[in-house]
Design a protein around this motif. Structure first.
Motif, PDB file in Angstrom:
ATOM      1  N   ARG A  19       0.785  -1.261   0.030  1.00  0.00           N
ATOM      2  CA  ARG A  19       0.116  -0.025  -0.019  1.00  0.00           C
ATOM      3  C   ARG A  19       0.805   1.262   0.012  1.00  0.00           C
ATOM      4  O   ARG A  19       0.646   1.968  -0.937  1.00  0.00           O
ATOM      5  N   GLU A  20       1.852   1.448   0.954  1.00  0.00           N
ATOM      6  CA  GLU A  20       2.601   2.360   0.999  1.00  0.00           C
ATOM      7  C   GLU A  20       3.506   2.663  -0.377  1.00  0.00           C
ATOM      8  O   GLU A  20       3.471   3.804  -0.633  1.00  0.00           O
ATOM      9  N   GLU A  21       3.906   1.868  -0.984  1.00  0.00           N
ATOM     10  CA  GLU A  21       4.765   2.082  -2.152  1.00  0.00           C
ATOM     11  C   GLU A  21       3.909   2.664  -3.360  1.00  0.00           C
ATOM     12  O   GLU A  21       4.029   3.450  -4.109  1.00  0.00           O
ATOM     13  N   ALA A  22       2.499   1.701  -3.388  1.00  0.00           N
ATOM     14  CA  ALA A  22       1.572   2.185  -4.530  1.00  0.00           C
ATOM     15  C   ALA A  22       1.197   3.576  -4.285  1.00  0.00           C
ATOM     16  O   ALA A  22       1.120   4.649  -5.191  1.00  0.00           O
ATOM     17  N   PHE A  23       0.871   4.097  -3.031  1.00  0.00           N
ATOM     18  CA  PHE A  23       0.453   5.472  -2.846  1.00  0.00           C
ATOM     19  C   PHE A  23       1.691   6.409  -2.949  1.00  0.00           C
ATOM     20  O   PHE A  23       1.296   7.580  -3.015  1.00  0.00           O
ATOM     21  N   GLY A  24       2.656   6.045  -3.289  1.00  0.00           N
ATOM     22  CA  GLY A  24       3.837   6.875  -3.674  1.00  0.00           C
ATOM     23  C   GLY A  24       3.614   7.376  -5.073  1.00  0.00           C
ATOM     24  O   GLY A  24       4.571   8.148  -5.659  1.00  0.00           O
ATOM     25  N   ILE A  25       2.914   6.690  -5.960  1.00  0.00           N
ATOM     26  CA  ILE A  25       2.742   7.064  -7.386  1.00  0.00           C
ATOM     27  C   ILE A  25       1.489   7.951  -7.620  1.00  0.00           C
ATOM     28  O   ILE A  25       0.636   7.703  -6.886  1.00  0.00           O
ATOM     29  N   PRO A  26       1.818   9.263  -7.997  1.00  0.00           N
ATOM     30  CA  PRO A  26       0.820  10.293  -8.035  1.00  0.00           C
ATOM     31  C   PRO A  26      -0.298   9.778  -8.558  1.00  0.00           C
ATOM     32  O   PRO A  26      -1.522  10.154  -8.196  1.00  0.00           O
ATOM     33  N   SER A  27      -0.479   9.032  -9.620  1.00  0.00           N
ATOM     34  CA  SER A  27      -1.726   8.480 -10.554  1.00  0.00           C
ATOM     35  C   SER A  27      -2.489   7.633  -9.490  1.00  0.00           C
ATOM     36  O   SER A  27      -3.424   7.310  -9.763  1.00  0.00           O
ATOM     37  N   VAL A  28      -1.635   6.849  -8.645  1.00  0.00           N
ATOM     38  CA  VAL A  28      -2.358   5.996  -7.814  1.00  0.00           C
ATOM     39  C   VAL A  28      -2.898   6.579  -6.648  1.00  0.00           C
ATOM     40  O   VAL A  28      -3.977   6.277  -5.941  1.00  0.00           O
ATOM     41  N   VAL A  29      -2.053   7.485  -6.099  1.00  0.00           N
ATOM     42  CA  VAL A  29      -2.517   8.023  -4.503  1.00  0.00           C
ATOM     43  C   VAL A  29      -3.896   8.798  -4.920  1.00  0.00           C
ATOM     44  O   VAL A  29      -4.522   9.059  -3.990  1.00  0.00           O
ATOM     45  N   LYS A  30      -4.230   9.316  -6.239  1.00  0.00           N
ATOM     46  CA  LYS A  30      -5.580  10.148  -6.123  1.00  0.00           C
ATOM     47  C   LYS A  30      -6.677   9.047  -5.977  1.00  0.00           C
ATOM     48  O   LYS A  30      -7.808   9.358  -5.639  1.00  0.00           O
ATOM     49  N   LEU A  58      -3.897  -4.185   1.712  1.00  0.00           N
ATOM     50  CA  LEU A  58      -2.647  -3.981   2.063  1.00  0.00           C
ATOM     51  C   LEU A  58      -1.790  -4.038   0.688  1.00  0.00           C
ATOM     52  O   LEU A  58      -0.646  -3.566   0.581  1.00  0.00           O
ATOM     53  N   ASN A  59      -2.244  -4.683  -0.342  1.00  0.00           N
ATOM     54  CA  ASN A  59      -1.673  -4.696  -1.469  1.00  0.00           C
ATOM     55  C   ASN A  59      -2.517  -4.526  -2.509  1.00  0.00           C
ATOM     56  O   ASN A  59      -3.827  -4.662  -2.620  1.00  0.00           O
ATOM     57  N   ILE A  60      -1.743  -3.551  -3.692  1.00  0.00           N
ATOM     58  CA  ILE A  60      -2.515  -2.812  -4.706  1.00  0.00           C
ATOM     59  C   ILE A  60      -1.866  -3.211  -5.838  1.00  0.00           C
ATOM     60  O   ILE A  60      -0.721  -3.169  -6.244  1.00  0.00           O
ATOM     61  N   ARG A  61      -2.538  -3.629  -6.847  1.00  0.00           N
ATOM     62  CA  ARG A  61      -2.279  -4.179  -8.320  1.00  0.00           C
ATOM     63  C   ARG A  61      -2.200  -2.776  -9.230  1.00  0.00           C
ATOM     64  O   ARG A  61      -3.034  -2.029  -9.268  1.00  0.00           O
ATOM     65  N   VAL A  62      -0.923  -2.590  -9.701  1.00  0.00           N
ATOM     66  CA  VAL A  62      -0.792  -1.520 -10.463  1.00  0.00           C
ATOM     67  C   VAL A  62      -0.483  -1.989 -11.889  1.00  0.00           C
ATOM     68  O   VAL A  62       0.388  -2.753 -12.049  1.00  0.00           O
ATOM     69  N   ILE A  63      -1.205  -1.239 -13.084  1.00  0.00           N
ATOM     70  CA  ILE A  63      -0.903  -1.505 -14.253  1.00  0.00           C
ATOM     71  C   ILE A  63      -0.096  -0.315 -14.975  1.00  0.00           C
ATOM     72  O   ILE A  63      -0.480   0.850 -14.822  1.00  0.00           O
ATOM     73  N   THR A  64       1.012  -0.695 -15.457  1.00  0.00           N
ATOM     74  CA  THR A  64       1.876   0.362 -15.998  1.00  0.00           C
ATOM     75  C   THR A  64       2.018   0.241 -17.841  1.00  0.00           C
ATOM     76  O   THR A  64       2.527  -0.604 -18.070  1.00  0.00           O
ATOM     77  N   ILE A  65       1.853   1.408 -18.497  1.00  0.00           N
ATOM     78  CA  ILE A  65       2.396   1.559 -19.815  1.00  0.00           C
ATOM     79  C   ILE A  65       3.458   2.528 -19.884  1.00  0.00           C
ATOM     80  O   ILE A  65       3.051   3.672 -19.807  1.00  0.00           O
ATOM     81  N   PRO A  66       4.678   2.263 -19.785  1.00  0.00           N
ATOM     82  CA  PRO A  66       5.687   3.180 -19.537  1.00  0.00           C
ATOM     83  C   PRO A  66       5.503   4.457 -20.682  1.00  0.00           C
ATOM     84  O   PRO A  66       5.359   4.388 -21.828  1.00  0.00           O
ATOM     85  N   GLY A  67       5.655   5.714 -20.013  1.00  0.00           N
ATOM     86  CA  GLY A  67       5.303   7.096 -20.681  1.00  0.00           C
ATOM     87  C   GLY A  67       4.047   7.429 -20.967  1.00  0.00           C
ATOM     88  O   GLY A  67       3.870   8.237 -21.685  1.00  0.00           O
ATOM     89  N   VAL A  68       3.197   6.503 -20.805  1.00  0.00           N
ATOM     90  CA  VAL A  68       1.592   6.648 -21.193  1.00  0.00           C
ATOM     91  C   VAL A  68       0.709   6.703 -19.932  1.00  0.00           C
ATOM     92  O   VAL A  68       0.158   7.562 -19.532  1.00  0.00           O
ATOM     93  N   ASP A  69       0.892   5.581 -18.867  1.00  0.00           N
ATOM     94  CA  ASP A  69      -0.200   5.631 -17.969  1.00  0.00           C
ATOM     95  C   ASP A  69       0.432   4.529 -16.913  1.00  0.00           C
ATOM     96  O   ASP A  69       1.051   3.797 -17.304  1.00  0.00           O
ATOM     97  N   ARG A  70      -0.347   4.918 -15.623  1.00  0.00           N
ATOM     98  CA  ARG A  70       0.275   3.868 -14.375  1.00  0.00           C
ATOM     99  C   ARG A  70      -0.890   4.179 -13.584  1.00  0.00           C
ATOM    100  O   ARG A  70      -1.148   5.349 -13.017  1.00  0.00           O
ATOM    101  N   GLN A  71      -1.704   3.337 -13.373  1.00  0.00           N
ATOM    102  CA  GLN A  71      -2.593   3.391 -12.200  1.00  0.00           C
ATOM    103  C   GLN A  71      -3.042   1.996 -11.927  1.00  0.00           C
ATOM    104  O   GLN A  71      -2.703   0.793 -12.301  1.00  0.00           O
ATOM    105  N   ALA A  72      -3.974   1.947 -10.534  1.00  0.00           N
ATOM    106  CA  ALA A  72      -4.358   0.880 -10.023  1.00  0.00           C
ATOM    107  C   ALA A  72      -5.681   0.231 -10.583  1.00  0.00           C
ATOM    108  O   ALA A  72      -6.350   0.652 -11.210  1.00  0.00           O
TER     109      ALA A  72
END
Length: 234
Positions: free
Chosen positions: A164-175, A185-199
């Motif tokens: 949780r703590e690491e995921a909420f360090g990502i600006p697009s996820v903490v929103k 406690l664990n959050i799944r994050v999808i990343t498209i480098p340079g385009v998008d990163r979100q839970a």
């Protein structure tokens, strides 16, 4: 229970044990690759096989931490060993739509600052809802071009589960922090480098190059500051 689709979106078949049968038609397994309806993504369909018999899976939902598979006929019992087979063509279509939806949502947000308020996938189209006062329909064509450019760049799509703590360090996820109760406690994050990163808990393709080109074919005003666009594959 083990939700196999979280780690492997491409898993088409799996073996499992029936843990519980509710009203003869709702099956809880110890592990499953069937995706339950959630987050705008429809549930999977397919079959469970046991002792030479075929049981159509017509609905999948998650409740109380369990995934319930609705089957088209009775006959399964606690302890039965089954082989699950999902309708792959349908799942793969929804995976491509889901990743395309992430790309479009990110582009709309980066271009306008609009918050994405919802989405809904289907087999012939998907829609994205977002909050915006002004609605520039001419700009939609530019969004379409940008989405297709991301598709053509064949960018790898990664899925990772973070604490949780690491995921909420990502600006697009903490929103989205308020969407996750404290017990998550664990959050799944999808990343498209340079385009998008979100839970996101849904299924996605491994590369944007797997997605057909899209077209934005419809736009609607859905009330004050609520806009909706529809896309489909060409």
């Amino acid at each position: 229970m083990e939700e196999l689709y979280f780690d492997d979106c491409y898993l088409k078949e799996f073996d499992a044990v029936v843990e519980n049968v509710v009203d003869e038609r709702y099956i809880v397994l110890d592990r499953t690759a069937f995706y339950p309806e959630a987050g705008g993504q429809p549930h999977d369909i397919g079959f469970l096989y046991c002792a030479g018999k075929e049981y159509p899976v017509t609905g999948v939902r998650k409740a109380d931490g369990k995934v319930y598979h609705e089957i088209g006929k009775a006959g399964l019992n606690d302890g039965d060993v089954v082989r699950g087979v999902i309708d792959w063509d349908r799942r793969y279509l929804l995976m491509r739509y889901h990743t395309a939806c992430h790309i479009l949502s990110s582009i709309i947000h980066s271009e306008t600052g609009a918050k994405i308020s919802g989405n809904q996938l289907s087999e012939d189209k998907t829609r994205v809802d977002f909050s915006l006062e002004e609605f520039d329909r001419e700009q939609l064509k530019a969004y379409e071009v940008k989405v297709n450019d991301v598709i053509d760049r064949n960018i790898p799509v990664t899925i990772e589960t973070m604490d949780r703590e690491e995921a909420f360090g990502i600006p697009s996820v903490v929103k989205l922090k308020d969407a996750f109760p404290p017990e998550v406690l664990n959050i799944r994050v999808i990343t498209i480098p340079g385009v998008d990163r979100q839970a996101c808990g849904g299924t996605h393709v491994a590369s944007t190059g797997e997605i057909p080109h899209i077209e934005i074919f419809k736009a609607e005003n859905k009330g004050k500051n609520n806009r909706r666009v529809y896309l489909r594959f060409r």
